[in-house]
Design a protein around this motif. Structure first.
Motif, PDB file in Angstrom:
ATOM      1  N   PHE A  23       0.793  -1.232   0.000  1.00  0.00           N
ATOM      2  CA  PHE A  23       0.000   0.000   0.000  1.00  0.00           C
ATOM      3  C   PHE A  23       0.825   1.282   0.000  1.00  0.00           C
ATOM      4  O   PHE A  23       0.323   2.327  -0.382  1.00  0.00           O
ATOM      5  N   ARG A  24       2.091   1.220   0.442  1.00  0.00           N
ATOM      6  CA  ARG A  24       2.920   2.433   0.427  1.00  0.00           C
ATOM      7  C   ARG A  24       4.307   2.085  -0.100  1.00  0.00           C
ATOM      8  O   ARG A  24       5.315   2.175   0.615  1.00  0.00           O
ATOM      9  N   PRO A  25       4.373   1.678  -1.371  1.00  0.00           N
ATOM     10  CA  PRO A  25       5.633   1.117  -1.888  1.00  0.00           C
ATOM     11  C   PRO A  25       6.832   2.064  -1.828  1.00  0.00           C
ATOM     12  O   PRO A  25       7.964   1.625  -1.590  1.00  0.00           O
ATOM     13  N   ILE A  26       6.583   3.377  -2.001  1.00  0.00           N
ATOM     14  CA  ILE A  26       7.727   4.307  -1.994  1.00  0.00           C
ATOM     15  C   ILE A  26       8.200   4.547  -0.561  1.00  0.00           C
ATOM     16  O   ILE A  26       9.400   4.503  -0.274  1.00  0.00           O
ATOM     17  N   TYR A 355      15.176   1.319  -7.346  1.00  0.00           N
ATOM     18  CA  TYR A 355      14.778   2.615  -6.789  1.00  0.00           C
ATOM     19  C   TYR A 355      15.915   3.212  -5.945  1.00  0.00           C
ATOM     20  O   TYR A 355      16.280   4.366  -6.121  1.00  0.00           O
ATOM     21  N   ILE A 356      16.486   2.411  -5.061  1.00  0.00           N
ATOM     22  CA  ILE A 356      17.538   2.968  -4.188  1.00  0.00           C
ATOM     23  C   ILE A 356      18.772   3.331  -5.024  1.00  0.00           C
ATOM     24  O   ILE A 356      19.370   4.393  -4.846  1.00  0.00           O
ATOM     25  N   ALA A 357      19.128   2.460  -5.986  1.00  0.00           N
ATOM     26  CA  ALA A 357      20.294   2.767  -6.840  1.00  0.00           C
ATOM     27  C   ALA A 357      20.078   4.103  -7.563  1.00  0.00           C
ATOM     28  O   ALA A 357      21.016   4.885  -7.738  1.00  0.00           O
ATOM     29  N   PRO A 425       1.573  17.826  -6.983  1.00  0.00           N
ATOM     30  CA  PRO A 425       2.606  16.805  -7.244  1.00  0.00           C
ATOM     31  C   PRO A 425       2.077  15.403  -6.940  1.00  0.00           C
ATOM     32  O   PRO A 425       1.273  15.232  -6.023  1.00  0.00           O
ATOM     33  N   LEU A 426       2.521  14.448  -7.704  1.00  0.00           N
ATOM     34  CA  LEU A 426       2.034  13.077  -7.536  1.00  0.00           C
ATOM     35  C   LEU A 426       3.124  12.162  -7.025  1.00  0.00           C
ATOM     36  O   LEU A 426       4.299  12.359  -7.322  1.00  0.00           O
ATOM     37  N   LYS A 427       2.709  11.161  -6.272  1.00  0.00           N
ATOM     38  CA  LYS A 427       3.623  10.089  -5.817  1.00  0.00           C
ATOM     39  C   LYS A 427       3.175   8.799  -6.478  1.00  0.00           C
ATOM     40  O   LYS A 427       1.980   8.593  -6.671  1.00  0.00           O
ATOM     41  N   PRO A 428       4.113   7.919  -6.801  1.00  0.00           N
ATOM     42  CA  PRO A 428       3.716   6.660  -7.448  1.00  0.00           C
ATOM     43  C   PRO A 428       2.809   5.806  -6.568  1.00  0.00           C
ATOM     44  O   PRO A 428       2.898   5.853  -5.351  1.00  0.00           O
TER      45      PRO A 428
END
Ligand code: HEM
Length: 458
Positions: A23-26, A355-357, A425-428
């Motif tokens: 539900f909150r992948p980022i 993502y982290i890289a 602004p949007l978040k994935p």
């Protein structure tokens, strides 16, 4: 015997971890990144721990290690219900490498470039559906383009009833699979049960069966046809032979077609949707791109657009800041291996974190800012920039996806200005196994060239 030593990591219960991942992948990955940096372990009671790696040195070691050290198909078995047992994504070992040799060539070089005209035509067809200032769902439009492209290029379908039928069935199947509840059931096994006709699992199985019926009918028809000139990927797969001279069976063909469909259109549609978000969110980026596109003139060729440096940088930055796949496929260790000084025992699972890289301050200063210029100023190694993963599992559609993105972006941006209806602004958000723009992102279109005829809503 070498003693296992694993990086440190949180002790959160697995169930709570999974809830956050779904539900909150980022936030999930950013919280770990803040607390532990590049490398950490997620401990599991079973002892099969997950190690996140994202330091370029670690990724280089993982991606260049002999493939006999890892199994990657195994971690993708959650997709078996959809892709089947013969999917490239699920295979490992020799079967994986021979299937890859067979599937990869049409997605590169001249064969791939031959599809440029089709991509441009399809984009223009979809643009023609937009009306001036009438809000529309940009993701649906991008998906319409990328699905249509795959059906033409991979399946070799001409415009007509079968193409429309498949397009409709697949869109409905993918919308269903990507719904929040169904996305959750990919992660929580107890939901993957048929609890009766109206349960999620029963419905998805019926939807897949309908798509299968059409795919098998198409394969049967092609087997009776005698057209040597076909250049689509299904025909190439049917003509190909394994080293022992055997052709692919119907089930193998079905599984690979489904794989290319699923892997190849959702991802590209998400990436394109993000690009249009950034182009409107940052007008200076759009202006720069437009001025580069203006130099192409009106009768540009797809191959010319594909060479444009700023257009390429916009696509690269789109895939850097919010990679569609947050991680490469998990690699399960088959025999002990040392990565960055950690001795990983058999059964450990390595998660290469894209993502982290892509958000390491050392590699990408101000990583939260969208700056295509960073790709013009320096070159990144395949272990610093990896939206398509790496090693022997690197995406076979890499060149094709980049080519398609550039042609679609160039076709639309040179003729039409797209603006977000809601400028916040949007978040994935989660979309199946990937992350994408939140559902429901709307844009409006305005022609920027006098020659473009767009219907006006009255
Ligand atoms: C922007 C679009 C795309 C993105 C971001 C993307 C990303 C990825 C990633 C991260 C992987 C896993 C690599 C690894 O584990 O190291 C992958 C694998 C794969 N992708 Fe893509 N992909 C895209 C488009 C496509 C397209 C257009 C196709 C084909 C038509 C495709 C077919 C595949 C296949 C078959 C695999 C499995 C490869 C293997 O297991 O050997 N992808 N992709």
């Amino acid at each position: 015997m070498t003693v296992a030593n694993l990086p440190s990591g949180p002790k959160t219960a697995q169930f709570l971890r999974l809830l956050k991942l779904v539900f909150r992948p980022i936030k999930y990955v950013e919280d770990y990144m803040k607390a532990y940096g590049d490398t950490f372990t997620l401990f599991n009671k079973s002892g099969n721990n997950l190690i996140y790696f994202s330091h370029p040195k670690a990724l280089e070691q993982v991606f260049t290690a002999d493939s006999s050290y890892f199994e990657a198909g195994r971690g993708n078995r959650i997709l078996r219900f959809l892709l089947g047992d013969n999917s490239l994504i699920i295979l490992d070992g020799d079967r994986h490498s021979s299937q890859r040799q067979l599937l990869a060539p049409p997605f590169h070089g001249d064969r791939m470039r031959a599809y440029g005209k089709i991509i441009r035509e399809i984009t223009e067809q979809v643009m023609n559906e937009w009306q001036v200032d009438k809000p529309f769902n940009i993701r649906s439009s991008m998906q319409e383009i990328s699905l249509h492209v795959i059906l033409r290029v991979v399946f070799g379908l001409d415009e007509g009833q079968r193409l429309e039928e498949l397009q409709q069935l697949i869109s409905s199947l993918m919308e269903f699979i990507n719904s929040p509840l169904m996305s959750s059931s990919l992660f929580f096994r107890f939901l993957q049960k048929d609890f009766g006709r109206w349960s999620l699992w029963s419905r998805v199985t019926r939807k897949i069966a309908k798509v299968d019926e059409l795919i098998y009918a198409l394969i049967a028809e092609r087997r009776t046809e005698n057209n040597q000139n076909r250049q689509d990927i299904l025909s190439l797969m049917m003509a190909a032979r394994y080293d022992d001279g055997q052709p692919m069976s119907d089930v193998e063909l079905r599984d690979e077609l489904m794989t290319l469909l699923v892997a190849g259109h959702e991802t590209t549609a998400s990436a394109l949707t993000w690009s249009f978000y950034w182009l409107d969110y940052l007008p200076e980026v759009r202006e720069k791109l437009l001025s580069e596109l203006n130099h192409l003139g009106n009768n540009w060729q797809p191959t010319d657009a594909a060479k444009l440096p700023y257009l390429t940088a916009v696509c690269q930055e789109t895939l850097r800041i919010y990679p569609i796949a947050m991680t490469s496929f998990p690699r399960t260790v088959k025999k002990p291996i040392e990565i960055m000084g950690y001795n990983l025992p058999t059964g450990t699972t390595i998660i290469p974190s894209i993502y982290i890289a892509h958000h390491r301050e050392e590699t990408y200063p101000q990583p939260k800012q969208f700056k295509p210029e960073r790709f013009l100023e320096r070159q990144f190694s395949p272990y610093e920039y990896l939206p398509f993963g790496g090693g022997n599992r690197r995406c076979i559609g890499l060149a094709f996806a980049m080519y398609e993105m550039k042609i679609v972006l160039a076709t639309i941006t040179s003729q039409i200005q797209l603006s977000l209806v809601d400028k916040r602004p949007l978040k994935p958000a989660r979309r199946g196994l990937t992350v994408a723009t939140p559902a429901g992102m709307k844009m409006v279109a305005k022609p920027i060239l006098k020659e473009v005829n767009m219907p006006v809503v009255v």
